[in-house]
Design an enzyme around this catalytic site. Structure first.
Site, mmCIF file in Angstrom:
data_model
loop_
_atom_site.group_PDB
_atom_site.id
_atom_site.type_symbol
_atom_site.label_atom_id
_atom_site.label_comp_id
_atom_site.label_asym_id
_atom_site.label_seq_id
_atom_site.Cartn_x
_atom_site.Cartn_y
_atom_site.Cartn_z
ATOM 1 C CD GLU A 88 -2.840 -0.905 2.282
ATOM 2 O OE1 GLU A 88 -4.157 -1.220 2.204
ATOM 3 O OE2 GLU A 88 -2.309 -0.733 3.725
ATOM 4 C CD GLU A 327 -7.558 15.704 43.222
ATOM 5 O OE1 GLU A 327 -6.854 15.993 44.099
ATOM 6 O OE2 GLU A 327 -8.490 14.873 43.441
#
Length: 598
Positions: A88, A327
């Site tokens: 490809e 956090e």
């Protein structure tokens, strides 16, 4: 030239010749390690050596990358040169596509470790002439294999032949002959194929590749893309049968098993300090090295502070530590913990502590796990803090987050790393001591510390409990957890008739106790003075009595002496008087002693 060879374009090849060695024989199936992290673990050692493996999946799943990395790792890490045949993309496109992952295919070709050959087939250029076969492909592939003495081959994707060439039945027969040719030469081969709607591949390549089949899948859920890998079959070998997430990052392809196939990690008898002496005492001397510690509690209860203090304690022992926050940013974390006397900056500057921060919503669970793998490889820490794992619940279901945490803990334990996790729980009024956050991970850890915020007398105070500590005796007492300028500290709570007192209530009660104790002390001193005075009086009385007794005794002795003296004088007087009166002699005197005796 055949139809196949007429339809191709030229590719690159190496310079030397040779032949592949057939796989060895033995009771165990020989395997070729892929070098891909995680894939060798779930396949039990790699792909079947000397046999073809089918890698199927939809476009964009990573089939080509898996094949290229299989060749690159094989050549660089295991000394097995390889050949890549692409139907490809051109050789230059393939090299450019994988260059961002650190794979330098051009250099490997120049070093004789790899051959990349591109075979382009354009259906418009195909002219039928005579019988069809793939002899031209065999010749090119054979030359490439011999030029570098290849042990590995990747065909990406050979299904193009079935799409572009006529006479599908004949092509299928030729593909069967191709796979037999590869197997006879002992080449470990990966064949990629596009996923079909009803069959595993569009054209049923799995019918020819019957030794090992790997299926790749890509899904998008809640705007997050996740790739999955599953081993559909592996003839002659045991293997993992679940779906395993995998990632493509700057280090290549990473497969993430749910956990190790066996619970075979070591259990160290060594204990390490948490950085809080009283907490170490409550845990029986600290936590075992290589175990997992969960710190849970309500918002603002001090979970991150304890985790930071444990990381600082590890650095203080000269060990490396990794702090991963979901956090806070590193700068904010350093600033916040410095306000309570925990200096992380000195350890970051000294190279012993690494801080990493990434919002939980920035990527999927698999990406977070792969990032952790990379951080562990780079920093090689002895202790890892995962702060705020509850945030992962924003990017996955409870079951998915639990699996992710399971993988994280299994990976850390397998490396002997002490893990510290912090998670949010609802520990407010009315909550039980149990884990009520929904993220149920307490059964996965070895030690569990619970922090609770309690509201009394108009203020909030913190309590700490040791809910579990596997393999060691631990305290069942509650301690008040306070934050000071010199770090976190544990204090004894006041337990009395009114229950457990903390904060100002504890201070007030302790003050009252000190006042009461002072009063009792003064009362004791007063009683001691009275006793001393009474003792002095008694001693004086005893002395006076002793003097009187001595006087009486002296009088008695004097009286007795006077009696004796008087008796002696009376006896002498009687004798004298008897002599004068020529009276009888006194008793007990002999006759010879009498005057005038014969």
């Amino acid at each position: 030239m055949t139809e196949a060879s007429a339809a191709t374009t030229t590719g690159s090849a190496g310079t030397s010749g040779g032949s592949a060695t057939p796989p060895g024989s033995g009771s165990a199936l020989p395997k070729a390690p892929t070098g891909i992290r995680g894939l060798d673990e779930i396949t039990g050692g790699g792909l079947p050596r000397g046999r073809p493996t089918l890698v199927a999946g939809a476009s964009g799943c990573g089939k080509t990358l898996l094949g290229v990395e299989f060749l690159v790792r094989g050549a660089l890490e295991f000394g097995e040169p390889g050949v890549l045949v692409s139907f490809e993309e051109s050789a230059s496109d393939v090299a450019a596509n994988v260059a961002s992952l650190g794979f330098d295919l051009e250099r490997m070709q120049a070093d004789g470790q790899l051959v990349v050959d591109s075979i382009h087939i354009d259906p418009g250029e195909i002219v039928e002439a005579g019988a069809f076969d793939l002899e031209g492909l065999f010749l090119r592939l054979g030359f490439a294999v011999d030029s570098v003495k290849a042990k590995r081959v990747v065909l990406d994707t050979v299904e193009v032949l079935l799409t572009a060439l006529p006479h599908e039945a004949v092509v299928r027969g030729e593909l069967g002959r191709l796979f037999r040719w590869l197997k006879d030469r002992g080449l470990t081969t990966i064949v990629t194929g596009e996923r079909g709607k009803e069959e595993l591949t569009r054209h049923g390549i799995e019918e020819y590749v019957s030794d090992c089949v790997i299926l790749l899948d890509q899904r998008v859920s809640e705007e997050l893309s996740t790739r999955r890998l599953r081993i559909v079959k592996y003839r002659g070998a045991t293997h993992g049968t679940n779906e395993y997430p995998f990632l493509i990052n700057e280090r290549g392809l990473v497969v993430l098993p749910v956990t190790s196939l066996y619970l075979a990690y070591e259990a160290s008898p060594e204990r390490v300090s948490t950085g809080l002496p009283r907490l170490d005492h409550m845990l029986g001397g600290g936590v075992y090295r290589g175990t997992a510690v969960l710190i849970s509690g309500g918002s603002g209860s001090g979970k991150t502070i304890i985790a930071a203090q444990m990381a600082a304690a590890a650095c203080g022992r000269g060990e490396k530590a990794l702090f991963v926050s979901f956090e806070e940013s590193p700068a904010q974390l350093v600033r916040d913990v410095a306000s309570v006397g925990v200096d992380l900056r000195r350890w970051v500057d000294g190279g012993l502590l690494r801080l990493s921060a990434r919002p939980a919503t920035a990527s999927g669970l698999e990406s977070h796990l792969a990032d952790l793998v990379g951080l562990l490889d780079e920093s090689e820490p002895a202790l890892v803090v995962l702060d705020g794992v509850m945030g992962l619940g924003q990017v996955g279901s409870l079951a998915q987050v639990r699996l992710t945490v399971t993988r994280q803990l299994a990976m850390l334990k397998s490396r002997g790393i002490t893990a510290v996790l912090t998670t949010l729980t609802d520990a407010g009024p009315g909550a039980t001591l149990g884990e009520t956050s929904g993220l149920v991970v307490s059964s996965l850890v070895d030690s569990w510390l619970l922090l609770r915020n309690v509201e009394t007398n108009g203020e909030r105070n913190r309590l700490l409990f040791v809910l579990k500590s596997r393999g060691s005796a631990h305290s069942n007492q509650v301690r008040e957890f306070v934050l000071t300028d010199t770090g976190a500290q544990l204090l004894d709570v006041y337990v009395g008739a009114g229950g457990v007192l903390t904060g100002t209530a504890r201070l007030s009660q302790e003050t009252a106790d000190r006042v009461a104790a002072g009063r009792r002390g003064l009362d004791v001193e007063r009683r001691r003075r009275v006793l001393h005075e009474h003792n002095a009086q008694v001693e004086a009385q005893i002395a006076e009595l002793r003097r009187q007794l001595a006087d009486e005794a002296a009088e008695v002795e004097q009286f007795a002496a006077e009696l004796d003296q008087e008796h002696g004088v009376s006896a002498d007087a009687r004798v004298t008087m008897a002599r004068q009166r020529w009276a009888d002699p006194p008793p007990n005197r002999s006759a010879a002693a009498e005057p005038g005796g014969a």
